[in-house]
Design an enzyme around this catalytic site. Structure first.
Site, PDB file in Angstrom:
ATOM      1  N   GLY A  85       0.817  -1.203   0.000  1.00 15.71           N
ATOM      2  CA  GLY A  85       0.000   0.000   0.000  1.00 15.71           C
ATOM      3  C   GLY A  85       0.849   1.251   0.000  1.00 15.71           C
ATOM      4  O   GLY A  85       2.078   1.206  -0.070  1.00 15.71           O
ATOM      5  N   ARG A 111       3.068   4.166   1.130  1.00 16.05           N
ATOM      6  CA  ARG A 111       4.062   4.345   2.194  1.00 16.05           C
ATOM      7  C   ARG A 111       4.304   3.056   2.996  1.00 16.05           C
ATOM      8  O   ARG A 111       4.660   3.105   4.167  1.00 16.05           O
ATOM      9  CB  ARG A 111       3.651   5.474   3.149  1.00 16.05           C
ATOM     10  N   SER A 112       4.101   1.929   2.356  1.00 16.16           N
ATOM     11  CA  SER A 112       4.324   0.655   3.044  1.00 16.16           C
ATOM     12  C   SER A 112       5.793   0.275   3.091  1.00 16.16           C
ATOM     13  O   SER A 112       6.190  -0.592   3.873  1.00 16.16           O
ATOM     14  CB  SER A 112       3.542  -0.457   2.338  1.00 16.16           C
ATOM     15  N   LYS A 146       7.346  -0.481   0.032  1.00 13.65           N
ATOM     16  CA  LYS A 146       7.523  -1.393  -1.103  1.00 13.65           C
ATOM     17  C   LYS A 146       8.647  -0.946  -2.028  1.00 13.65           C
ATOM     18  O   LYS A 146       9.416  -1.780  -2.525  1.00 13.65           O
ATOM     19  CB  LYS A 146       6.213  -1.555  -1.872  1.00 13.65           C
ATOM     20  N   HIS A 196      13.169   9.629  -4.163  1.00 17.20           N
ATOM     21  CA  HIS A 196      13.506   8.339  -4.759  1.00 17.20           C
ATOM     22  C   HIS A 196      14.897   8.375  -5.385  1.00 17.20           C
ATOM     23  O   HIS A 196      15.690   7.446  -5.233  1.00 17.20           O
ATOM     24  CB  HIS A 196      12.468   7.956  -5.812  1.00 17.20           C
ATOM     25  N   ARG A 197      15.204   9.461  -6.096  1.00 16.47           N
ATOM     26  CA  ARG A 197      16.502   9.565  -6.770  1.00 16.47           C
ATOM     27  C   ARG A 197      17.647   9.594  -5.767  1.00 16.47           C
ATOM     28  O   ARG A 197      18.703   9.002  -5.998  1.00 16.47           O
ATOM     29  CB  ARG A 197      16.531  10.816  -7.650  1.00 16.47           C
TER      30      ARG A 197
END
Length: 403
Positions: free
Chosen positions: A233, A235-236, A238, A274-275
């Site tokens: 989900g 902010r899990s 993953k 993310h980067r």
């Protein structure tokens, strides 16, 4: 050549003294680890740690035949007493080679952090590489080092060290990678084993003796799944889990399916986060055209994420409009999904894909929302069917559903 791991933990050991964390609280019995030290063929000791003589005795080994003691990293805290009968420890200058009377050759490997790595070649020609905590080899070039039979290193703390060794061919498919310097940043037990297996590595208990290059050791080398789907989900964790699985592999191609979304500052902040997490050696491609990438040979592919790929596909076929959906849109989306899953089935490169698991919450209030939920469920199921391993991430914890 054989090696006995007298300890496999971080310099402070595991559990750490007086540490109240959950990982330390559960590091009991066989999960407890002394500071890492290696005894090679009973004659070469790599790293002198407190209580090393008792550790050797517990492992059924004697230090009486040790002819050389080498240190790999600076020792913090009080000086370690040298047990009676052991030679004084020393270090080999970077790039220099030491020949022992026992027939072993030891070459010092330069690192990108304080400390020294040691490449040991035994009388039988087998090759071992030992790296200290927090260190990765420096100055390696492709083809400059043949593949080692065994690498003993800080896999959890410096997965990029393993990536560097793979990039130059120093770690191959048959290399036995053993994780040491294990600290409380990863819970012991099944979670540690799962994370290491994803990197093609393993951990063994203190006192284990491993025969380097032996056939029975090769059976213990983890088989890294070629295709993995990571579900979860919002902010899990993953995406973190997916990135962690490829941190020990070089030249990963990160496929971002979400685009840039010009003018959306919140989305730009997410992309930047993310980067920043990704290793500098990774490349990024912002595209939803996944089939050609899956058909190509090349380095590992990380797709983040399938749910945004589906959004783009549904946009393209007019799936949000009931009339267009009924007039060929549904059929066109099914064809796109089938092409994607067929490409995954035929893919030769390593693939880790991320997708959202959205079918467990409130039923969407709109027909288009329900349509998206249903189609994502179908896509996830079809993609998972083509993967050797499927994980569900909940509250940062990865649950293995398949493989």
């Amino acid at each position: 050549m054989d090696v006995t791991l007298l300890g496999t933990g971080a310099p402070a050991g595991l559990p750490r003294p007086h540490c109240p964390c959950a990982a330390c609280a559960t590091a009991l019995g066989a999960q407890a680890r002394a500071a890492t030290a290696l005894l090679v063929d009973g004659s070469l000791l790599l790293d002198l740690t407190p209580g090393v003589a008792f550790a050797a005795a517990r492992a059924g080994q004697s230090l009486g035949q040790v002819a050389q003691v080498l240190l790999s990293h600076p020792h913090d805290g009080p000086a370690v007493e040298v047990p009676a009968g052991l030679p004084q420890p020393g270090r080999v200058p970077d790039g220099r080679e030491l020949a022992l009377l026992t027939g072993h050759r030891v070459r010092a490997v330069a690192l990108d952090a304080p400390g020294t790595g040691y490449a040991v070649t035994g009388p039988d020609g087998k090759r071992l590489l030992y790296l200290p905590p927090g260190g990765a080899p420096a100055g390696l070039e492709e083809g400059s080092v043949p593949a080692y039979d065994m690498v003993v290193a800080d896999v959890t703390g410096r997965p990029d060290a393993l990536a560097k060794l793979r990039a130059v061919g120093a770690v191959g498919r048959a290399t036995d990678v053993v994780a040491v310097h294990l600290d409380h940043d990863v819970p012991p037990g099944p979670e540690l084993s799962r994370r290491l297996a994803a990197a093609g590595a393993r951990a063994v208990p203190d006192g284990s003796t491993l025969v380097i290059g032996a056939y029975e050791n090769m059976a213990a080398v983890p088989d890294v799944p070629r295709r993995t789907l990571v579900l979860g989900g919002a902010r899990s964790g993953k995406s973190v889990e997916a990135e962690r699985r490829l941190a020990a592999f070089p030249d990963v191609l990160y496929v971002a399916t979400g685009g840039t979304r010009g003018g959306d500052t919140e989305w730009a902040a997410r992309v930047a986060l993310h980067r920043e997490r990704r290793p500098g050696s990774w490349r990024t491609s912002e595209t939803c055209d996944l089939v050609p990438l899956l058909a190509q040979d090349g380095p590992p592919l990380l797709i983040d994420c399938l749910s945004l790929w589906l959004t783009d596909a549904m946009d393209s076929v007019g799936a949000w409009d009931d009339a267009e959906w009924a007039d060929g849109g549904e059929r066109a989306l099914r064809e796109r999904t089938a092409a994607l899953t067929s490409a995954v089935r035929a893919a030769r490169r390593m693939v880790v894909a991320v997708s959202n698991e959205v079918g467990s919450g409130i039923v969407p209030a709109t027909a288009s929302g329900r349509r998206y939920r249903d189609e994502l469920g179908r896509l996830n199921a079809a993609f998972a069917a083509e993967c050797e391993q499927v994980l569900l991430v909940v509250a940062g914890q990865a649950l293995r559903l398949r493989g």
